[in-house]
Design a protein around this motif. Structure first.
Motif, PDB file in Angstrom:
ATOM      1  N   MET A   1     -51.990  14.533 -33.984  1.00  0.00           N
ATOM      2  CA  MET A   1     -51.444  15.307 -35.098  1.00  0.00           C
ATOM      3  C   MET A   1     -50.005  14.840 -35.362  1.00  0.00           C
ATOM      4  N   PRO A   2     -49.701  14.337 -36.556  1.00  0.00           N
ATOM      5  CA  PRO A   2     -48.358  13.791 -36.795  1.00  0.00           C
ATOM      6  C   PRO A   2     -47.265  14.845 -36.937  1.00  0.00           C
ATOM      7  N   GLU A   3     -47.582  16.006 -37.498  1.00  0.00           N
ATOM      8  CA  GLU A   3     -46.550  16.974 -37.886  1.00  0.00           C
ATOM      9  C   GLU A   3     -45.658  17.455 -36.741  1.00  0.00           C
ATOM     10  N   PRO A   4     -46.194  17.708 -35.524  1.00  0.00           N
ATOM     11  CA  PRO A   4     -45.293  18.134 -34.450  1.00  0.00           C
ATOM     12  C   PRO A   4     -44.202  17.114 -34.141  1.00  0.00           C
ATOM     13  N   HIS A   5     -44.523  15.826 -34.303  1.00  0.00           N
ATOM     14  CA  HIS A   5     -43.555  14.787 -33.969  1.00  0.00           C
ATOM     15  C   HIS A   5     -42.408  14.738 -34.981  1.00  0.00           C
TER      16      HIS A   5
ATOM     17  N   ASP B   1     -30.316  14.481 -29.078  1.00  0.00           N
ATOM     18  CA  ASP B   1     -30.878  13.375 -28.294  1.00  0.00           C
ATOM     19  C   ASP B   1     -31.416  12.339 -29.277  1.00  0.00           C
ATOM     20  N   ARG B   2     -30.511  11.499 -29.762  1.00  0.00           N
ATOM     21  CA  ARG B   2     -30.864  10.559 -30.835  1.00  0.00           C
ATOM     22  C   ARG B   2     -31.977   9.597 -30.417  1.00  0.00           C
ATOM     23  N   GLU B   3     -31.953   9.143 -29.167  1.00  0.00           N
ATOM     24  CA  GLU B   3     -32.959   8.184 -28.724  1.00  0.00           C
ATOM     25  C   GLU B   3     -34.349   8.819 -28.718  1.00  0.00           C
ATOM     26  N   ARG B   4     -34.439  10.044 -28.212  1.00  0.00           N
ATOM     27  CA  ARG B   4     -35.738  10.719 -28.204  1.00  0.00           C
ATOM     28  C   ARG B   4     -36.176  11.065 -29.626  1.00  0.00           C
ATOM     29  N   ALA B   5     -35.217  11.418 -30.477  1.00  0.00           N
ATOM     30  CA  ALA B   5     -35.553  11.696 -31.880  1.00  0.00           C
ATOM     31  C   ALA B   5     -36.170  10.470 -32.532  1.00  0.00           C
ATOM     32  N   ARG B   6     -35.568   9.286 -32.262  1.00  0.00           N
ATOM     33  CA  ARG B   6     -36.140   8.039 -32.820  1.00  0.00           C
ATOM     34  C   ARG B   6     -37.588   7.859 -32.348  1.00  0.00           C
TER      35      ARG B   6
ATOM     36  N   SER C   1     -30.746   5.408 -40.477  1.00  0.00           N
ATOM     37  CA  SER C   1     -29.373   5.880 -40.287  1.00  0.00           C
ATOM     38  C   SER C   1     -29.087   6.362 -38.870  1.00  0.00           C
ATOM     39  N   LEU C   2     -30.131   6.444 -38.024  1.00  0.00           N
ATOM     40  CA  LEU C   2     -29.926   6.917 -36.653  1.00  0.00           C
ATOM     41  C   LEU C   2     -29.400   5.799 -35.747  1.00  0.00           C
TER      42      LEU C   2
ATOM     43  N   GLY D   1     -38.564  15.450 -33.972  1.00  0.00           N
ATOM     44  CA  GLY D   1     -37.465  14.572 -34.383  1.00  0.00           C
ATOM     45  C   GLY D   1     -36.351  15.339 -35.063  1.00  0.00           C
ATOM     46  N   ASP D   2     -36.735  16.262 -35.948  1.00  0.00           N
ATOM     47  CA  ASP D   2     -35.728  17.063 -36.653  1.00  0.00           C
ATOM     48  C   ASP D   2     -34.913  17.907 -35.675  1.00  0.00           C
ATOM     49  N   LEU D   3     -35.594  18.488 -34.674  1.00  0.00           N
ATOM     50  CA  LEU D   3     -34.908  19.358 -33.729  1.00  0.00           C
ATOM     51  C   LEU D   3     -34.027  18.578 -32.754  1.00  0.00           C
ATOM     52  N   LEU D   4     -34.398  17.318 -32.462  1.00  0.00           N
ATOM     53  CA  LEU D   4     -33.671  16.525 -31.477  1.00  0.00           C
ATOM     54  C   LEU D   4     -32.601  15.628 -32.080  1.00  0.00           C
TER      55      LEU D   4
END
Length: 555
Positions: free
Chosen positions: A508-512, A523-528, A554-555, A516-519
């Motif tokens: 399911m793509p939506e949780p990811h 935590d930029r690396e985990r968000a990426r 932009s990250l 990303g939005d929350l991180l």
């Protein structure tokens, strides 16, 4: 001298307050008068009640009757069998279906108040809609006005304080048209196809249709098959829900099939007949596709819609691409496909049509539908048609997670049908969505009174009892919970719920994207990593893909 000045100031103050009070009183009176004028000018009133059409409910075993009309759930699906003059049919319809109609309406009002909690905003919305659609009755056939008046008369009403019963019921029959232009319209997801002649096993006209209306859950749980026998007109079956006198999916006793797919075009309409009532006019009167086209062309419409039409007698099918100012037709005696975007040259330059094709799932669903119909050409029968409607893969057979909107079966269909228009047989999904068994009906029995067995039901999808589906249901609930928490500012709890959703349904793509939005700020690396995973999982909407690509750059 000071007491004299003080006395003058007090006198001036009292006069000022009195003046403000008078102005406020006048303003309130003017507002009350203005509101009264608006209510009077925009009122939609029913035609006079017709004597003899208001009969009591009687119960005989599993069937409830009002005169010749009756309702049952003997086969696991709500059935309404309605006959008589328009007012009597409407009255019987509401008397028999009151509980289900109230349940659906209460849900809609709860949702409306959740999205518009302000009483003032709701009042302004009500006035705006009343004024915008004040001319609607001019475009509704008198028979339909009488039928809706019968419903309003019999209905148990909990929401008359919002709008009078008849006025509200008229608006319900135009909700498709009213909500069509919304950016996130819940109607832009339907898929349908027709196959006949060399495309099928026996030459019959076979039709498959998913009505992907992302609306209130009661519309899926309480879907109904409604059998109408209007006096002096063609009898027909409609798949919808209790309370709906119009048609979104239907087949008549002359073998004419018709269903609606929502669309968008550049030309805008003002007033016209609600599309569901237009389809009702077709099924009551048309014996051929030419007659269907003639009825559609002569009616003014408010919004664009595309119609899949079929004639079981000839095997011909067609798509009518109808906008407020244009009508284009694609006809075939082999296969016909339809999602939500136009294919004829007349609409090729429409920006809105192109945007719908690319930015919603219509383009992806059409390509997958074309693949499956071509792969099964010559082998299509009702069971094979159901397999196509239940396909959960992407273009080229790429695996998708359950519920991905790029799939033909995105687990959102309010109803789904398979039709053999030549044999006058129809199978309707019991639910949830396309997953349950499809209950079979023979219209020669239900509408024409012939002694015939019902066709065997089509089996449930094995996915329904799978661990994958159970995990998907919980993942969907966790994702909704996470989104609500994020909006409320509870980021830690939202992160936990989103992580649970991602683990439960790995494709399911939506949780990811939510992760990303929350991180992103912590935590930029985990968000990426989460954003990249989102893009890998075939997300359905181009605007979200573009948004995430922009964030990653932009990250």
């Amino acid at each position: 001298m000071a007491p004299i000045i003080l006395g003058k100031n007090r006198s001036l103050g009292r006069r000022w307050l009195r003046g403000v009070g008078i102005l406020a009183f006048v303003a309130v009176i003017l507002l009350i008068l203005a509101n009264a004028v608006v209510l009077r000018v925009t009122a939609i009133r029913p035609p006079p009640a017709e004597p003899g059409g208001e009969l009591p409910v009687t119960v005989q075993g599993p069937r409830a009757h009002v005169g010749a009309s009756w309702m049952t759930r003997e086969r696991g699906m709500w059935e309404l069998h309605l006959e008589g003059d328009p007012y009597a049919m409407g009255y019987a319809h509401a008397r028999l279906g009151n509980r289900l109609m109230i349940e659906a309406e209460d849900y809609m009002f709860d949702e409306m108040r959740r999205y518009v909690p302000s009483s003032w905003a709701l009042a302004l919305l009500r006035i705006g809609v009343r004024y915008r659609y004040r001319h609607l009755p001019q475009y509704i056939p008198l028979d339909r006005q009488r039928e809706i008046a019968g419903e309003a008369r019999a209905a148990l009403d909990r929401h008359a304080d919002f709008l009078p019963t008849y006025h509200r019921f008229v608006f319900y029959h135009a909700l498709h048209d009213i909500t069509q232009g919304l950016e996130h319209s819940p109607l832009l997801g339907c898929s349908a196809f027709a196959a006949a002649g060399p495309a099928t096993t026996n030459g019959h006209l076979i039709i498959g249709r998913n009505f992907d209306f992302e609306g209130p859950e009661p519309f899926d749980r309480n879907k109904a098959v409604l059998f109408f026998k209007p006096q002096g007109k063609i009898a027909f079956a409609s798949v919808a829900w209790p309370g709906m006198t119009g048609v979104v999916t239907g087949l008549n006793a002359a073998g004419i099939y018709m269903s609606i797919n929502a669309a968008r075009t550049d030309d805008k309409g003002e007033d016209g007949i609600p599309v569901e009532l237009l389809v009702r006019e077709v099924l009551e009167n048309a014996h051929s596709i030419d007659e269907v086209v003639a009825i559609v062309k002569r009616q003014q419409v408010m919004v664009p819609d595309f119609y899949l039409v079929g004639d079981g007698k000839t095997g011909e099918s067609a798509v009518i691409e109808r906008s407020p100012t244009r009508t284009e037709i694609r006809r075939s005696r082999d296969t016909t496909l339809l999602t939500n975007h136009a294919l004829t040259p007349a609409f090729a330059k429409d920006v809105e049509n192109d945007r719908l094709r690319r930015y919603t799932t219509s383009g992806a669903r059409y390509r997958r539908l074309a693949e499956l119909v071509e792969q099964n050409h010559g082998a299509i029968d009702p069971r094979r048609a159901l397999e196509i409607l239940r396909d959960k893969k992407g273009v080229g057979g790429v695996p998708l997670g359950l519920g991905n909107r790029n799939a033909l079966d995105a687990i959102i269909a309010t109803h789904s049908v398979v039709v053999d228009a030549t044999a006058l047989q129809i199978w309707v999904s019991q639910g949830p969505h396309c997953l349950g068994r499809y209950v079979g009906y023979d219209l020669r029995k239900e509408l024409l009174g012939e002694e015939r067995p019902s066709p065997p039901d089509l089996p449930a999808d094995p996915v329904l009892e799978s661990d994958e589906y159970r995990a998907y249901v919980e993942a969907t609930a966790q994702l909704g919970f996470a989104s609500s928490l994020a909006e409320e500012g509870h980021k830690v709890a939202a992160l936990e719920a989103a992580e649970r959703a991602a683990e439960l349904s790995e494709m399911m793509p939506e949780p990811h994207k939510l992760l990303g939005d929350l991180l992103r700020d912590r935590d930029r690396e985990r968000a990426r990593k989460e954003y990249r995973r989102f893009l890998e999982l075939q997300p359905p909407y181009l605007h979200e893909i573009e948004e995430v690509r922009g964030i990653l750059s932009s990250l």
